[in-house]
Design an enzyme around this catalytic site. Structure first.
Site, PDB file in Angstrom:
ATOM      1  N   ARG A  27       7.741  10.971  -8.989  1.00  0.00           N
ATOM      2  CA  ARG A  27       7.204  10.945  -7.628  1.00  0.00           C
ATOM      3  C   ARG A  27       5.923  11.766  -7.494  1.00  0.00           C
ATOM      4  O   ARG A  27       5.280  11.766  -6.445  1.00  0.00           O
ATOM      5  CB  ARG A  27       8.241  11.510  -6.644  1.00  0.00           C
ATOM      6  CG  ARG A  27       9.570  10.777  -6.650  1.00  0.00           C
ATOM      7  CD  ARG A  27      10.568  11.502  -5.765  1.00  0.00           C
ATOM      8  NE  ARG A  27      10.155  11.474  -4.393  1.00  0.00           N
ATOM      9  CZ  ARG A  27      10.518  10.557  -3.502  1.00  0.00           C
ATOM     10  NH1 ARG A  27      11.333   9.583  -3.859  1.00  0.00           N
ATOM     11  NH2 ARG A  27      10.101  10.605  -2.271  1.00  0.00           N
ATOM     12  N   TRP A  76       2.536  15.613  -5.507  1.00  0.00           N
ATOM     13  CA  TRP A  76       1.472  14.612  -5.689  1.00  0.00           C
ATOM     14  C   TRP A  76       0.485  14.922  -4.575  1.00  0.00           C
ATOM     15  O   TRP A  76       0.725  14.623  -3.413  1.00  0.00           O
ATOM     16  CB  TRP A  76       2.054  13.205  -5.552  1.00  0.00           C
ATOM     17  CG  TRP A  76       1.077  12.110  -5.797  1.00  0.00           C
ATOM     18  CD1 TRP A  76       0.454  11.338  -4.866  1.00  0.00           C
ATOM     19  CD2 TRP A  76       0.641  11.627  -7.059  1.00  0.00           C
ATOM     20  NE1 TRP A  76      -0.352  10.421  -5.483  1.00  0.00           N
ATOM     21  CE2 TRP A  76      -0.262  10.571  -6.823  1.00  0.00           C
ATOM     22  CE3 TRP A  76       0.907  11.991  -8.383  1.00  0.00           C
ATOM     23  CZ2 TRP A  76      -0.890   9.870  -7.860  1.00  0.00           C
ATOM     24  CZ3 TRP A  76       0.292  11.300  -9.399  1.00  0.00           C
ATOM     25  CH2 TRP A  76      -0.595  10.255  -9.134  1.00  0.00           C
ATOM     26  N   ASN A 102       7.231  16.921   1.813  1.00  0.00           N
ATOM     27  CA  ASN A 102       6.722  15.663   1.270  1.00  0.00           C
ATOM     28  C   ASN A 102       6.194  14.855   2.449  1.00  0.00           C
ATOM     29  O   ASN A 102       6.917  14.661   3.422  1.00  0.00           O
ATOM     30  CB  ASN A 102       7.863  14.906   0.567  1.00  0.00           C
ATOM     31  CG  ASN A 102       7.474  13.509   0.161  1.00  0.00           C
ATOM     32  OD1 ASN A 102       6.297  13.233  -0.079  1.00  0.00           O
ATOM     33  ND2 ASN A 102       8.445  12.620   0.081  1.00  0.00           N
ATOM     34  N   LYS A 491      -3.387 -10.893 -10.544  1.00  0.00           N
ATOM     35  CA  LYS A 491      -1.972 -10.504 -10.567  1.00  0.00           C
ATOM     36  C   LYS A 491      -1.178 -11.512 -11.379  1.00  0.00           C
ATOM     37  O   LYS A 491      -0.340 -11.152 -12.190  1.00  0.00           O
ATOM     38  CB  LYS A 491      -1.480 -10.447  -9.137  1.00  0.00           C
ATOM     39  CG  LYS A 491      -0.668  -9.331  -8.665  1.00  0.00           C
ATOM     40  CD  LYS A 491      -1.140  -7.929  -8.588  1.00  0.00           C
ATOM     41  CE  LYS A 491      -2.085  -7.400  -9.603  1.00  0.00           C
ATOM     42  NZ  LYS A 491      -2.812  -6.239  -9.162  1.00  0.00           N
ATOM     43  N   HIS A 510     -18.841 -27.204  -8.256  1.00  0.00           N
ATOM     44  CA  HIS A 510     -19.992 -27.011  -9.140  1.00  0.00           C
ATOM     45  C   HIS A 510     -19.574 -26.859 -10.604  1.00  0.00           C
ATOM     46  O   HIS A 510     -20.358 -26.370 -11.426  1.00  0.00           O
ATOM     47  CB  HIS A 510     -20.799 -25.786  -8.691  1.00  0.00           C
ATOM     48  CG  HIS A 510     -21.412 -25.965  -7.335  1.00  0.00           C
ATOM     49  ND1 HIS A 510     -22.455 -26.843  -7.093  1.00  0.00           N
ATOM     50  CD2 HIS A 510     -21.109 -25.415  -6.139  1.00  0.00           C
ATOM     51  CE1 HIS A 510     -22.780 -26.805  -5.806  1.00  0.00           C
ATOM     52  NE2 HIS A 510     -21.969 -25.955  -5.205  1.00  0.00           N
ATOM     53  N   LYS A 606      -1.857   1.153 -18.106  1.00  0.00           N
ATOM     54  CA  LYS A 606      -2.013   1.529 -16.700  1.00  0.00           C
ATOM     55  C   LYS A 606      -3.390   2.157 -16.467  1.00  0.00           C
ATOM     56  O   LYS A 606      -4.050   1.869 -15.485  1.00  0.00           O
ATOM     57  CB  LYS A 606      -0.894   2.503 -16.298  1.00  0.00           C
ATOM     58  CG  LYS A 606      -0.913   2.902 -14.825  1.00  0.00           C
ATOM     59  CD  LYS A 606      -0.610   1.717 -13.923  1.00  0.00           C
ATOM     60  CE  LYS A 606      -0.753   2.027 -12.453  1.00  0.00           C
ATOM     61  NZ  LYS A 606      -0.904   0.806 -11.640  1.00  0.00           N
TER      62      LYS A 606
HETATM   63  C1  AGP Z   1      -4.532  -4.133 -11.730  1.00  0.00           C
HETATM   64  O1  AGP Z   1      -3.316  -4.749 -11.565  1.00  0.00           O
HETATM   65  C2  AGP Z   1      -4.844  -3.722 -13.072  1.00  0.00           C
HETATM   66  N1  AGP Z   1      -3.813  -3.174 -13.818  1.00  0.00           N
HETATM   67  C3  AGP Z   1      -6.248  -3.220 -13.355  1.00  0.00           C
HETATM   68  O2  AGP Z   1      -7.097  -4.294 -13.076  1.00  0.00           O
HETATM   69  C4  AGP Z   1      -6.746  -1.972 -12.625  1.00  0.00           C
HETATM   70  O3  AGP Z   1      -6.909  -2.235 -11.270  1.00  0.00           O
HETATM   71  C5  AGP Z   1      -8.059  -1.517 -13.291  1.00  0.00           C
HETATM   72  O4  AGP Z   1      -7.810  -1.188 -14.633  1.00  0.00           O
HETATM   73  C6  AGP Z   1      -8.689  -0.356 -12.575  1.00  0.00           C
HETATM   74  O5  AGP Z   1      -7.893   0.777 -12.642  1.00  0.00           O
HETATM   75  P1  AGP Z   1      -8.201   2.021 -11.729  1.00  0.00           P
HETATM   76  O6  AGP Z   1      -8.044   1.604 -10.317  1.00  0.00           O
HETATM   77  O7  AGP Z   1      -7.197   3.066 -12.132  1.00  0.00           O
HETATM   78  O8  AGP Z   1      -9.603   2.458 -12.019  1.00  0.00           O
END
Ligand code: AGP
Length: 611
Positions: A27, A76, A102, A491, A510, A606
């Site tokens: 969290r 956080w 929190n 997504k 196009h 991530k």
């Molecule tokens: C989104 O679902 C992605 N995993 C990816 O496009 C992400 O938004 C991008 O890598 C940017 O990350 P940030 O916002 O941490 O800079």
């Protein structure tokens, strides 16, 4: 989002608190702290160690006194950087009351000013600290800790859960909440409070959910819950799934973090909007650190970002141009770096990054600073490198996002950027106070509209079923519908591995239209240019495409083989916040049908810290 634990009646209080904090680290983890009842006094230790704060705290508490009661917190950061001074628990002036929190206290600035005028000394930059000084005044006036908490919570606005411990009554833990969950629990004679069940699994066997504005007084083996008038109420018992382990509990009953985070979106949007309106109704952005004076010469805004953050930036471009009448460009961060860009001291460069660490965006911001531009970051992480280096920041308050696919942070980015656009409009005088207030009022309805859109998951699942084994998707939209289409395509490809491309709807004819054939799915975001979109949809349908459209409830002429309805949002600039939700759900639904790990899609990370 922070993690809270408190307990009373356990001879090994510190170990139980540290164990709970480790389980609550998902969290938030930028700082951590504990306060223990120590005879007739309190003992406190805090640590701010980036992602290993709880481990640092454990090391720092080696010399703690034995104690049977205490409170702990893993943070956080939302107000104030993640330093030891800002870490919870916070103490009152006498050091005899400790409090963890929190959430967000919306009126903290006004409360802090009047408390300071009455002689209270503040030692942190947090919105939290006002609470412990308010408790101090109530206790000094003769109230018990329970009554003091009730009186304190009556004076504050916002969304929060809080837990306090006072040296004067060391067996008592007092908790209260509004809009942010908090549990009371018992295991044997030990009484607990915690942000969620994961902190208490294996220790507690009876759980109670606190309702809004209730106050819980927890003693060893005893729970007293009162409402905001002080009337005793029957606590709401909660059954905890016996099969839950810590990770399952962290997912809160959802199958994965992505669906949990999807459902946290209304909260993420609401929290990001909290605290943005000053007493006179004007926009306040505490951490922007730039004044209208600093921005007086700015003649262009450039948004830099990657992925979903880039799409949030695209939505913001429309808001900045419409409301602030300032030319706005959106740049893919990795492209800006190596271009002969024209950035200078009259350019405001806004980096958008959930993590605040994405290397492409970080380097683009550095490049902008080298060129003399002012930089602002919109980030979810207060201590991120971008947040530290930029001239100013606007924080999204979505809490940690675990799933690789960004959902709640994407929505929070859009609203944070829209508030920034309103601030620019205010300073540039392109919108008057009444017009700004009316947009802000409309924004307050967004969390409800997002929740409504999420509640329609069944309809989205039915469309996913109907699409069967479709493999090729085009997502199309115009104007503000275009970034929504791009985000829907991203997504889908990210978690389902299906081919999905986003296009401005007018571009289909196009070139890409050559690829449309029976079996192709065209997902069309109809608003805001629904009449124009109808002809683009017809072009695709005529080539045999299956059309899925996203349409507002109020659109009586929505076209498509399947229509995903969303609540009508009066201001079209705000509508993307709601329109993206069915596309997130569609991606999720199709990915789950394919058996994919939606939280950790293949080949992705991530946080991307490589070029
Ligand atoms: C989104 O679902 C992605 N995993 C990816 O496009 C992400 O938004 C991008 O890598 C940017 O990350 P940030 O916002 O941490 O800079």
């Amino acid at each position: 989002m922070c993690g809270i634990i408190g307990l009373t009646g356990d001879g090994g209080a510190l170990d139980a608190i540290l164990d709970g904090l480790r389980r609550l680290e998902y969290r938030g983890y930028d700082s951590a702290g504990v306060a223990l009842a120590d005879g007739g006094a309190l003992w406190r230790e805090r640590a701010a160690g980036g992602s290993h704060s709880v481990a640092d705290l454990a090391a720092a508490t080696a010399g703690a006194p034995p104690s049977r009661a205490g409170i702990g917190h893993t943070r956080w950061a939302t107000h104030g950087s993640p330093t030891v001074a800002n870490a919870h628990p916070h103490l009152d002036c006498s050091g005899r009351i400790a409090l963890v929190h929190n959430g967000i206290i919306e009126n903290h600035a006004a409360l802090a000013a009047s408390l300071a005028a009455r002689g209270h000394v503040f030692t942190s930059e947090t919105d939290t600290e006002v609470l412990v000084h308010l408790l101090e005044e109530e206790l000094a006036g003769g109230a018990g800790l329970g009554d003091a908490m009730r009186a304190t919570l009556r004076t504050v606005r916002g969304a929060f859960s809080v837990v306090a411990l006072a040296a004067s009554d060391p067996e008592l833990i007092v908790a209260g909440r509004r809009s942010v969950p908090l549990l009371a629990a018992f295991g044997g004679g030990v009484g607990f409070v915690a942000s969620d069940v994961s902190a208490l699994l294996g220790r507690a066997d009876r759980y109670y959910a606190l309702e809004d504005d209730q106050v819980a007084e927890v003693r060893p083996g005893r729970l007293r819950v009162t409402d905001d008038e002080g009337r005793e109420v029957v606590p709401t018992a909660v059954t905890v799934d016996p099969s839950w382990d810590v990770v399952a509990a962290q997912k809160g009953g959802f199958d994965d973090f992505m669906s949990k985070e999807l459902h946290e979106q209304p909260r993420a949007v609401a929290d990001t909007l909290l605290d943005r309106r000053g007493a006179d109704g004007s926009i306040v952005l505490d951490e922007l650190r730039l004044s209208p004076y600093d921005l007086r010469g700015v003649d262009k805004l450039v948004l830099v970002a990657c992925g979903s953050s880039f799409h949030a930036g695209m939505v913001a471009k429309y808001a900045v141009e419409r409301w602030a009448r300032l030319p706005a460009e959106v740049e893919i961060a990795s492209e800006l770096r190596y271009r002969e860009h024209v950035l200078h001291e009259r350019t405001l460069v806004v980096g958008v990054s959930q993590s605040g660490e994405t290397l492409d965006t970080l380097e683009a911001l550095r490049e902008a600073r080298r060129a003399g531009a002012r930089t602002v970051v919109v980030s979810n992480v207060v201590h991120s490198t971008m947040a530290r280096e930029a001239d100013g920041a606007v924080y999204t308050r979505a809490g940690p996002e675990v799933s690789v696919a960004s959902t709640k942070c994407h929505l929070a980015q859009i609203v944070a950027l829209q508030v920034l656009a309103l601030a620019l409009a205010q300073w540039r005088g392109t919108m008057g106070p009444a017009a700004i207030a009316s947009v802000l009022d409309e924004m307050q309805r967004l969390p409800g509209a997002v929740a409504d859109a999420l509640s329609r998951k069944k309809e989205v699942d039915e469309v996913a079923d109907a699409l069967g084994d479709a493999r090729d998707f085009f997502f199309i939209g115009r104007n503000l519908g275009y970034p929504v289409a791009l985000e829907g395509a991203l997504k889908l490809k990210e978690i389902s591995y299906l081919r999905a491309e986003g296009y401005p709807a007018g571009e289909l004819k196009h070139g890409p239209l050559a690829l449309v054939e029976p079996g192709t799915v065209v997902v069309a975001v109809l608003d805001p240019l629904r009449d124009k979109m109808r002809s683009n949809v017809a072009e695709a349908a005529a080539r045999g495409a299956t059309v899925v459209s996203v349409a507002a409830d109020g659109d009586r002429n929505a076209v498509g083989d399947h229509v995903l309805r969303v609540p009508t949002v009066a201001d079209p600039v705000l509508a993307p916040v709601v329109e993206v939700v069915p596309l997130q759900l569609l991606a999720y639904s199709l990915a789950r049908r394919l058996g994919n790990d939606v939280d950790r899609p293949r080949n992705l990370a991530k946080t991307v810290t490589v070029e």
